[in-house]
Motif scaffolding. Structure first.
Motif, PDB file in Angstrom:
ATOM      1  N   ARG A   1      42.622-115.437 -41.593  1.00 40.70           N
ATOM      2  CA  ARG A   1      43.098-114.720 -42.768  1.00 40.70           C
ATOM      3  C   ARG A   1      44.604-114.477 -42.682  1.00 40.70           C
ATOM      4  O   ARG A   1      45.333-114.665 -43.662  1.00 40.70           O
ATOM      5  CB  ARG A   1      42.357-113.381 -42.876  1.00 40.70           C
ATOM      6  CG  ARG A   1      42.843-112.539 -44.031  1.00 40.70           C
ATOM      7  CD  ARG A   1      41.934-111.350 -44.241  1.00 40.70           C
ATOM      8  NE  ARG A   1      42.497-110.461 -45.236  1.00 40.70           N
ATOM      9  CZ  ARG A   1      41.779-109.615 -45.947  1.00 40.70           C
ATOM     10  NH1 ARG A   1      40.485-109.554 -45.774  1.00 40.70           N
ATOM     11  NH2 ARG A   1      42.353-108.834 -46.824  1.00 40.70           N
ATOM     12  N   ALA A   2      45.060-114.068 -41.511  1.00 44.53           N
ATOM     13  CA  ALA A   2      46.488-113.809 -41.331  1.00 44.53           C
ATOM     14  C   ALA A   2      47.285-115.086 -41.612  1.00 44.53           C
ATOM     15  O   ALA A   2      48.343-115.048 -42.245  1.00 44.53           O
ATOM     16  CB  ALA A   2      46.754-113.318 -39.917  1.00 44.53           C
TER      17      ALA A   2
ATOM     18  N   LEU B   1      35.097-114.749 -49.823  1.00 46.77           N
ATOM     19  CA  LEU B   1      34.690-115.244 -48.516  1.00 46.77           C
ATOM     20  C   LEU B   1      35.501-114.490 -47.487  1.00 46.77           C
ATOM     21  O   LEU B   1      36.692-114.319 -47.632  1.00 46.77           O
ATOM     22  CB  LEU B   1      35.026-116.729 -48.464  1.00 46.77           C
ATOM     23  CG  LEU B   1      34.431-117.542 -47.341  1.00 46.77           C
ATOM     24  CD1 LEU B   1      32.926-117.580 -47.474  1.00 46.77           C
ATOM     25  CD2 LEU B   1      34.991-118.951 -47.400  1.00 46.77           C
ATOM     26  N   GLU B   2      34.813-114.079 -46.424  1.00 44.60           N
ATOM     27  CA  GLU B   2      35.559-113.352 -45.407  1.00 44.60           C
ATOM     28  C   GLU B   2      35.979-114.314 -44.303  1.00 44.60           C
ATOM     29  O   GLU B   2      35.166-115.044 -43.764  1.00 44.60           O
ATOM     30  CB  GLU B   2      34.693-112.233 -44.831  1.00 44.60           C
ATOM     31  CG  GLU B   2      35.448-111.276 -43.962  1.00 44.60           C
ATOM     32  CD  GLU B   2      36.577-110.532 -44.670  1.00 44.60           C
ATOM     33  OE1 GLU B   2      36.468-110.316 -45.894  1.00 44.60           O
ATOM     34  OE2 GLU B   2      37.555-110.175 -43.993  1.00 44.60           O
ATOM     35  N   GLN B   3      37.243-114.310 -44.013  1.00 47.40           N
ATOM     36  CA  GLN B   3      37.754-115.174 -42.951  1.00 47.40           C
ATOM     37  C   GLN B   3      37.772-114.406 -41.645  1.00 47.40           C
ATOM     38  O   GLN B   3      37.785-113.188 -41.640  1.00 47.40           O
ATOM     39  CB  GLN B   3      39.197-115.593 -43.255  1.00 47.40           C
ATOM     40  CG  GLN B   3      39.419-116.061 -44.651  1.00 47.40           C
ATOM     41  CD  GLN B   3      38.630-117.310 -44.946  1.00 47.40           C
ATOM     42  OE1 GLN B   3      38.490-118.151 -44.082  1.00 47.40           O
ATOM     43  NE2 GLN B   3      38.082-117.409 -46.137  1.00 47.40           N
ATOM     44  N   ARG B   4      37.810-115.149 -40.554  1.00 44.71           N
ATOM     45  CA  ARG B   4      38.154-114.501 -39.287  1.00 44.71           C
ATOM     46  C   ARG B   4      39.548-113.933 -39.469  1.00 44.71           C
ATOM     47  O   ARG B   4      40.357-114.495 -40.192  1.00 44.71           O
ATOM     48  CB  ARG B   4      38.168-115.531 -38.150  1.00 44.71           C
ATOM     49  CG  ARG B   4      36.817-115.968 -37.677  1.00 44.71           C
ATOM     50  CD  ARG B   4      36.870-116.346 -36.191  1.00 44.71           C
ATOM     51  NE  ARG B   4      38.120-116.967 -35.799  1.00 44.71           N
ATOM     52  CZ  ARG B   4      38.311-118.287 -35.720  1.00 44.71           C
ATOM     53  NH1 ARG B   4      37.338-119.109 -36.022  1.00 44.71           N
ATOM     54  NH2 ARG B   4      39.466-118.768 -35.320  1.00 44.71           N
ATOM     55  N   ASP B   5      39.853-112.835 -38.811  1.00 41.98           N
ATOM     56  CA  ASP B   5      41.122-112.162 -39.075  1.00 41.98           C
ATOM     57  C   ASP B   5      42.334-113.036 -38.802  1.00 41.98           C
ATOM     58  O   ASP B   5      43.332-112.962 -39.504  1.00 41.98           O
ATOM     59  CB  ASP B   5      41.201-110.871 -38.276  1.00 41.98           C
ATOM     60  CG  ASP B   5      40.223-109.850 -38.820  1.00 41.98           C
ATOM     61  OD1 ASP B   5      40.412-109.408 -39.958  1.00 41.98           O
ATOM     62  OD2 ASP B   5      39.251-109.532 -38.115  1.00 41.98           O
TER      63      ASP B   5
ATOM     64  N   VAL C   1      40.685-109.934 -52.389  1.00 39.94           N
ATOM     65  CA  VAL C   1      39.232-110.049 -52.322  1.00 39.94           C
ATOM     66  C   VAL C   1      38.718-109.676 -53.709  1.00 39.94           C
ATOM     67  O   VAL C   1      38.944-108.573 -54.194  1.00 39.94           O
ATOM     68  CB  VAL C   1      38.644-109.125 -51.237  1.00 39.94           C
ATOM     69  CG1 VAL C   1      37.125-109.142 -51.284  1.00 39.94           C
ATOM     70  CG2 VAL C   1      39.137-109.548 -49.868  1.00 39.94           C
TER      71      VAL C   1
ATOM     72  N   TYR D   1      46.896-112.284 -51.399  1.00 44.85           N
ATOM     73  CA  TYR D   1      45.528-112.497 -50.941  1.00 44.85           C
ATOM     74  C   TYR D   1      44.679-111.379 -51.530  1.00 44.85           C
ATOM     75  O   TYR D   1      44.932-110.204 -51.280  1.00 44.85           O
ATOM     76  CB  TYR D   1      45.503-112.447 -49.411  1.00 44.85           C
ATOM     77  CG  TYR D   1      44.181-112.828 -48.783  1.00 44.85           C
ATOM     78  CD1 TYR D   1      44.005-114.083 -48.195  1.00 44.85           C
ATOM     79  CD2 TYR D   1      43.114-111.928 -48.747  1.00 44.85           C
ATOM     80  CE1 TYR D   1      42.804-114.430 -47.602  1.00 44.85           C
ATOM     81  CE2 TYR D   1      41.911-112.269 -48.161  1.00 44.85           C
ATOM     82  CZ  TYR D   1      41.761-113.523 -47.586  1.00 44.85           C
ATOM     83  OH  TYR D   1      40.581-113.866 -46.989  1.00 44.85           O
TER      84      TYR D   1
ATOM     85  N   GLU E   1      47.243-115.748 -45.349  1.00 46.77           N
ATOM     86  CA  GLU E   1      48.148-114.807 -46.023  1.00 46.77           C
ATOM     87  C   GLU E   1      49.599-115.213 -45.829  1.00 46.77           C
ATOM     88  O   GLU E   1      50.440-115.037 -46.702  1.00 46.77           O
ATOM     89  CB  GLU E   1      47.943-113.398 -45.465  1.00 46.77           C
ATOM     90  CG  GLU E   1      46.727-112.715 -46.045  1.00 46.77           C
ATOM     91  CD  GLU E   1      46.593-111.293 -45.544  1.00 46.77           C
ATOM     92  OE1 GLU E   1      47.502-110.492 -45.794  1.00 46.77           O
ATOM     93  OE2 GLU E   1      45.585-111.004 -44.888  1.00 46.77           O
TER      94      GLU E   1
END
Lengths: 512, 134
Positions: free
Chosen positions: B104-105, B97-101, B116, B114, B108
């Motif tokens: 995600r930061a 799943l792609e998070q908003r950056d 992918v 973390y 992490e």
């Protein structure tokens, strides 16, 4: 005695007086005629009759004029105030002999009645206007509120009452901030705007997106956009008008949610993970026993899966750039390490196309300030392109040096197809690809667009030079970490946040 | 891609894999078991969280999109000393799943790693876990 009786007696006296004068004149003149000229009786009677006739005509005229002039003036007065027809001057009552008081009294009454009628008409018109305004405000299919200068809600329309789901008397007459539990997405709130507007403006407008309101007895908040109009000089005291545009559904979807692209990427990645996992298992288990051709196929399959994974990342990153969602976390990195990771990851893809990546990195490179995920994409895209466009040539060169401007310059060179000069200026445009090459080379044209956006967001530059059939060189720069920290006014080692379209505002380092 | 070479027994060896995609957990279990790890798999978020809180694992592989409770919720609970007083496991986010950056930061920051999933093979996961020990 009233004005009318007085007028009647005036006319009466005047008529009597005139009659008397006439009689004296006629009889007197007849008598005089008779005595002086000694004419006979018949002649005298004839002369008297003529005189009496003339006197009667004169008398009738005088009486008629005196009696009708007041009526004329009343008529004039009525004409004067009549709303339609030709404008008539006001009668000059003071010039009137008999009945002056009566007429001026009547005329005054007429004028008074006219002004009363006028008032009634005006009030009716205003009432109709009020009814219209009320109707419009009430049937406006958007919640609408009016505040006075002390932030008290003085009007709420029906849509607002049903939107807030509270009785009218809990809104009207209450302070807006106590009646409504509003929260705004940043420091710029209704209260702060109003405070400023009251000090510095006569009229002002503003709008807010994603305002939330907590409703009593309801778990979920509502979300809306809010538009406001402020008018200090409103004569009714309606200082601030608020209109709400509900977006609860859309905004809460956004909140939880994933865009179409994010969802698609997730769905694409799951089978890709499996594909790559199974290829690895097959390679481990069968690899040693496969013949050369099958081994080659296995590698190609693996390279293809890798390429697909990289493309999925490209889609995602382009979507982020378009949404202004790409945020870079710039950290101090050794450029050689970054390049080595990419080159290692791309070796398989190069290998299956018979291309070798020759990398030369200058020894004296300073550390760079990059977002390792994003800059990886840039190097990977440029190398991947070089490998694809190498077409029959055997090598792709990667060089990294510190250039004369003191920034780290990396160039990626292939010796293959090259790019036509007419196409070169558009090469970084989204989806732009060489028509001639499209048939020969796979890809979407997203890679270069993405690379450029990422390099620019890093504060670097990207350029290309190319000659058909001799190959292309893509060159981009990244900043040494020391320079970047200098730009950020501090040598913060925790990293620096940046957006694809400039500095990220919320990073405390860049707040004034 | 080289054939798996016999690796020394890892020090951090008990792995909990919270992952609802059965084929993925199967592949990871296979690779990790071969490398000497002991792997438990939980397909459900709540059950995964309960298992993680028993504090018997060295490494937790945490998918962010699992049934009943989100991976981010699990991460927060495991990192909150009031909710999970004893927690020594390394938490590695494994997601597609792609998070908003910014999200995600943040993730992490709370996790020890973390990954992918589509960008790594099971073998690369093993290598990654191996590096945790150093």
């Amino acid at each position: 005695m009233d004005f009318f009786s007085k007028y009647r007696s005036q006319i009466h006296t005047k008529t009597m007086l005139l009659m008397l004068v006439l009689q004296v004149f006629v009889v007197g003149s007849g008598w005089l005629l008779y005595l002086t000229n000694r004419t006979d009786m018949m002649q005298t009677l004839a002369a008297m009759s003529v005189l009496a006739l003339c006197g009667t005509i004169l008398f009738a005229r005088l009486v008629t004029h005196t009696a009708t002039e007041p009526i004329h003036m009343v008529w004039q007065a009525i004409q004067h105030i009549a709303p339609h027809g030709e404008a008539q001057p006001a009668p000059k009552v003071e010039s009137l002999g008999a009945g002056q008081e009566l007429v001026s009294n009547l005329v005054n009454h007429i004028y008074q009645m006219a002004s009363v009628v006028d008032d009634i008409e005006r009030t009716n018109a205003k009432k109709i206007q009020d009814i219209h305004t009320n109707f419009v405000a009430n049937t406006l299919p958007l919640p609408f509120l009016v505040l006075d200068k002390s932030d008290t809600i003085v009007y709420v329309n029906e849509a607002a009452v049903s939107y807030f789901a509270v009785p009218l008397d809990e809104l009207e007459g209450k302070n807006v901030y106590t009646a409504l539990d509003l929260s705004f997405s940043d420091d710029q709130t209704l209260a702060s705007w109003l405070k400023e507007a009251r000090v510095s403006s006569v009229t002002s407008r503003s709008k807010w997106e994603r305002v939330r309101i907590g409703l009593p007895g309801q778990k979920d908040t509502r979300q809306f956009d809010l538009a406001a109009h402020y008018n200090k000089a409103n004569p009714m005291g309606y200082e601030t008008m608020l209109v709400l545009f509900d977006h609860t559904e859309v905004y809460s979807q956004d909140d939880q949610a994933m865009s179409f692209v994010a969802l698609s990427v997730h769905e694409l990645r799951t089978p890709l993970t499996l594909l790559r996992g199974y290829i690895e298992v097959f390679d481990e288990e069968l690899g040693p026993n496969l013949n050369g051709e099958l081994k080659d196929f296995m590698k190609k399959m693996d390279a293809s899966a890798q390429q697909l994974a990289a493309f999925v990342d490209n889609i995602l990153n382009v979507a982020k750039i378009e949404d202004n969602q790409l945020t870079l976390q710039l950290h101090e990195e050794k450029w050689e390490d970054v390049l080595r990771t990419v080159v290692n990851d791309l070796r398989l893809r190069a290998g299956v196309r018979g291309v070798t990546i020759k990398a030369t990195v200058a020894r004296d490179l300073p550390t760079v300030g990059v977002d390792r995920y994003s800059i990886y994409e840039v190097v990977a895209n440029l190398l991947d392109n070089a490998i694809k466009y190498a077409k029959g040539t055997k090598e792709v060169h990667l060089n990294a040096v510190l250039n004369k401007d003191g920034v780290v310059e990396t160039s990626i060179k292939d010796f293959g197809l090259g790019i036509d000069a007419t196409i070169l200026p558009h090469i970084f445009d989204k989806f732009y690809r060489n028509h001639r090459n499209r048939a020969q080379i796979g890809g979407t044209g997203l890679g270069l667009y993405l690379s450029r956006a990422i390099v620019l967001a890093h504060g670097g530059q990207i350029s290309v030079s190319s000659k058909v059939n001799e190959g292309s060189t893509f060159t981009f720069t990244v900043l040494p970490y020391s320079k970047l920290a200098e730009q950020g006014k501090t040598g913060d080692t925790n990293g620096i946040s940046r957006g694809a379209h400039g500095w990220i505002k919320n990073h405390s380092m860049y707040r004034e | 891609m080289e054939p798996t070479t016999p690796t020394p027994q890892p020090r951090l060896k008990k792995v909990l894999c919270i992952e609802d995609e059965h084929f993925i957990s199967e592949l990871y279990t296979r690779a990790l078991t071969r490398a000497g790890y002991e792997v438990d798999v939980q397909l459900d978020g709540q059950k995964g969280l309960a298992a993680a809180q028993t504090d018997v694992y060295d490494i937790i592989l945490l998918d962010l999109m699992v049934p009943s409770i989100t991976g981010i919720e699990i991460l927060r609970t495991l990192r909150d000393p009031r909710e999970t007083p004893k927690m020594h496991a390394r938490i590695i986010i494994t997601t597609n799943l792609e998070q908003r950056d910014d999200v995600r930061a943040d993730i992490e920051h709370q996790a020890d790693g973390y990954l992918v999933k589509a960008e790594i093979t099971p073998h690369q996961l093993v290598e990654f876990l191996g590096r945790l020990e150093s």
